[in-house]
Motif scaffolding. Structure first.
Motif, mmCIF file in Angstrom:
data_model
loop_
_atom_site.group_PDB
_atom_site.id
_atom_site.type_symbol
_atom_site.label_atom_id
_atom_site.label_comp_id
_atom_site.label_asym_id
_atom_site.label_seq_id
_atom_site.Cartn_x
_atom_site.Cartn_y
_atom_site.Cartn_z
ATOM 1 N N CYS A 1 37.262 0.186 35.347
ATOM 2 C CA CYS A 1 37.283 0.328 36.765
ATOM 3 C C CYS A 1 38.647 1.224 37.018
ATOM 4 N N LYS A 2 38.472 2.506 37.603
ATOM 5 C CA LYS A 2 39.564 3.620 37.611
ATOM 6 C C LYS A 2 39.921 3.314 38.997
ATOM 7 N N TYR A 3 39.399 2.817 40.002
ATOM 8 C CA TYR A 3 39.926 3.030 41.433
ATOM 9 C C TYR A 3 39.970 1.581 42.104
ATOM 10 N N TYR B 1 40.944 -6.926 37.628
ATOM 11 C CA TYR B 1 41.387 -7.002 36.282
ATOM 12 C C TYR B 1 41.286 -5.653 35.451
ATOM 13 N N SER B 2 40.038 -5.238 35.619
ATOM 14 C CA SER B 2 39.895 -3.948 34.916
ATOM 15 C C SER B 2 40.649 -2.928 35.458
ATOM 16 N N PHE B 3 41.018 -2.857 36.712
ATOM 17 C CA PHE B 3 41.655 -1.739 37.399
ATOM 18 C C PHE B 3 43.216 -1.950 37.049
ATOM 19 N N PHE B 4 43.802 -2.979 36.900
ATOM 20 C CA PHE B 4 45.333 -3.285 36.618
ATOM 21 C C PHE B 4 45.352 -3.130 34.871
ATOM 22 N N SER B 5 44.432 -3.653 34.109
ATOM 23 C CA SER B 5 44.872 -3.947 32.674
ATOM 24 C C SER B 5 43.988 -2.518 32.086
ATOM 25 N N GLY B 6 43.098 -1.944 32.610
ATOM 26 C CA GLY B 6 42.330 -0.979 31.973
ATOM 27 C C GLY B 6 41.331 -1.561 31.057
ATOM 28 N N GLU B 7 40.904 -2.648 30.961
ATOM 29 C CA GLU B 7 40.107 -3.379 30.072
ATOM 30 C C GLU B 7 38.577 -3.097 30.856
ATOM 31 N N LYS B 8 37.593 -3.175 30.225
ATOM 32 C CA LYS B 8 36.177 -3.099 30.553
ATOM 33 C C LYS B 8 35.800 -3.989 31.886
ATOM 34 N N ALA B 9 35.101 -3.731 33.013
ATOM 35 C CA ALA B 9 34.861 -4.192 34.166
ATOM 36 C C ALA B 9 33.816 -5.481 33.744
ATOM 37 N N VAL B 10 33.717 -6.319 34.395
ATOM 38 C CA VAL B 10 32.735 -7.637 34.336
ATOM 39 C C VAL B 10 31.834 -7.481 35.452
ATOM 40 N N ILE B 11 32.179 -6.657 36.424
ATOM 41 C CA ILE B 11 31.480 -6.698 37.670
ATOM 42 C C ILE B 11 30.792 -5.458 37.919
ATOM 43 N N ASN B 12 29.761 -5.386 39.015
ATOM 44 C CA ASN B 12 28.981 -4.160 39.425
ATOM 45 C C ASN B 12 29.577 -3.928 40.588
ATOM 46 N N ILE B 13 29.566 -2.839 41.238
ATOM 47 C CA ILE B 13 29.816 -2.743 42.687
ATOM 48 C C ILE B 13 28.977 -1.495 42.976
ATOM 49 N N ASP B 14 27.877 -2.055 44.168
ATOM 50 C CA ASP B 14 27.071 -0.642 44.451
ATOM 51 C C ASP B 14 26.912 -0.868 46.289
ATOM 52 N N ALA B 15 26.220 0.389 46.778
ATOM 53 C CA ALA B 15 26.109 0.471 47.854
ATOM 54 C C ALA B 15 24.902 -0.260 48.461
ATOM 55 N N ILE B 16 25.314 -1.184 49.665
ATOM 56 C CA ILE B 16 23.925 -1.785 50.413
ATOM 57 C C ILE B 16 23.630 -0.899 51.450
ATOM 58 N N GLU B 17 24.433 -0.158 51.864
ATOM 59 C CA GLU B 17 24.047 0.899 53.331
ATOM 60 C C GLU B 17 24.973 2.030 52.586
ATOM 61 N N THR C 1 39.462 6.206 47.785
ATOM 62 C CA THR C 1 39.771 5.800 46.523
ATOM 63 C C THR C 1 41.223 6.084 46.226
ATOM 64 N N ILE C 2 41.854 5.103 45.287
ATOM 65 C CA ILE C 2 43.165 5.407 44.829
ATOM 66 C C ILE C 2 43.254 4.894 43.445
ATOM 67 N N ASN C 3 43.747 5.613 42.365
ATOM 68 C CA ASN C 3 43.822 5.316 40.959
ATOM 69 C C ASN C 3 45.108 4.342 40.807
ATOM 70 N N ALA C 4 45.214 4.057 39.503
ATOM 71 C CA ALA C 4 46.548 3.041 39.123
ATOM 72 C C ALA C 4 47.253 3.576 39.279
ATOM 73 N N ALA C 5 47.800 4.977 38.761
ATOM 74 C CA ALA C 5 49.027 5.763 38.669
ATOM 75 C C ALA C 5 49.445 5.948 40.298
ATOM 76 N N ALA C 6 48.506 6.583 40.990
ATOM 77 C CA ALA C 6 48.657 6.828 42.264
ATOM 78 C C ALA C 6 49.170 5.667 43.218
#
Length: 193
Positions: free
Chosen positions: A45-47, A83-99, A105-110
């Protein structure tokens, strides 16, 4: 874009016009169509994402292929696999659009740079993270202590627009119920009114 973000932020902390201009430089506007993925399990998760318009869902899929809703994010909500965003580990969830959805978006460094350059945003996120922790704690308590009808009633009272916007099978999954159970509960409530 940014109107919803600044409305949300200024409910918690005040910002000057200069701070708002600086904050804008750290975000990128994006769009998703209905059913498009923002994040898939197994990717990093990059964002961190803020919904300006539309509706996203966060869920994981068990070994049987069944989806389990974690949260919904509509206008004014943040979403990510934290967890993935802050650690850089692989995500364990999915996120998709219902609508169809427009979001920032903001990345970790920003994110790090923004919270250093605009300390009020550090305070804003601390307040959000505290509130999120309390909400998740309450949801966990509710999951083990409330009846199915009580869970649905509390959700309907606290988020009536969500009940109208989200398909019932996803509401059932979010509450940990079978769709048939939720249908029966809704019917019983309607009969009592």
């Amino acid at each position: 874009m940014f109107e919803v973000l600044f409305t949300h932020v200024t409910e918690k902390v005040s910002l000057t016009d200069e701070e708002k201009d600086m904050i804008k430089t750290f975000f990128s506007p994006k769009k998703l169509r209905k059913k498009q993925y923002l994040l898939q399990e197994g990717n990093v998760c990059k964002y961190l994402c803020f919904v300006e318009k539309g509706l996203l869902r966060s869920y994981n899929v068990d070994e049987k292929g069944e989806e389990h809703m974690n949260m919904f994010a509509w206008e004014g909500w943040w979403t990510s696999d934290m967890y993935s965003f802050f650690s850089g580990e692989k995500a364990v969830i999915n996120i998709d659009a219902i609508e169809d959805t427009e979001f920032l978006t903001i990345n970790a460094a920003a994110f790090e740079e923004m919270t250093l350059k605009v300390p009020k945003m550090d305070r804003y996120f601390r307040i959000l993270f505290q509130n999120s922790l309390v909400t998740k704690e309450r949801r966990l308590i509710s999951a083990v202590t409330h009846s199915a009808e009580e869970k649905y009633t509390k959700l309907a009272e606290s988020n009536p627009k969500l009940i109208q916007r989200v398909p019932q099978n996803l509401i059932a999954s979010y509450l940990g119920l079978a769709p048939e159970t939720l249908s029966r509960i809704r019917k019983n409530i309607a009969l009592r009114k």
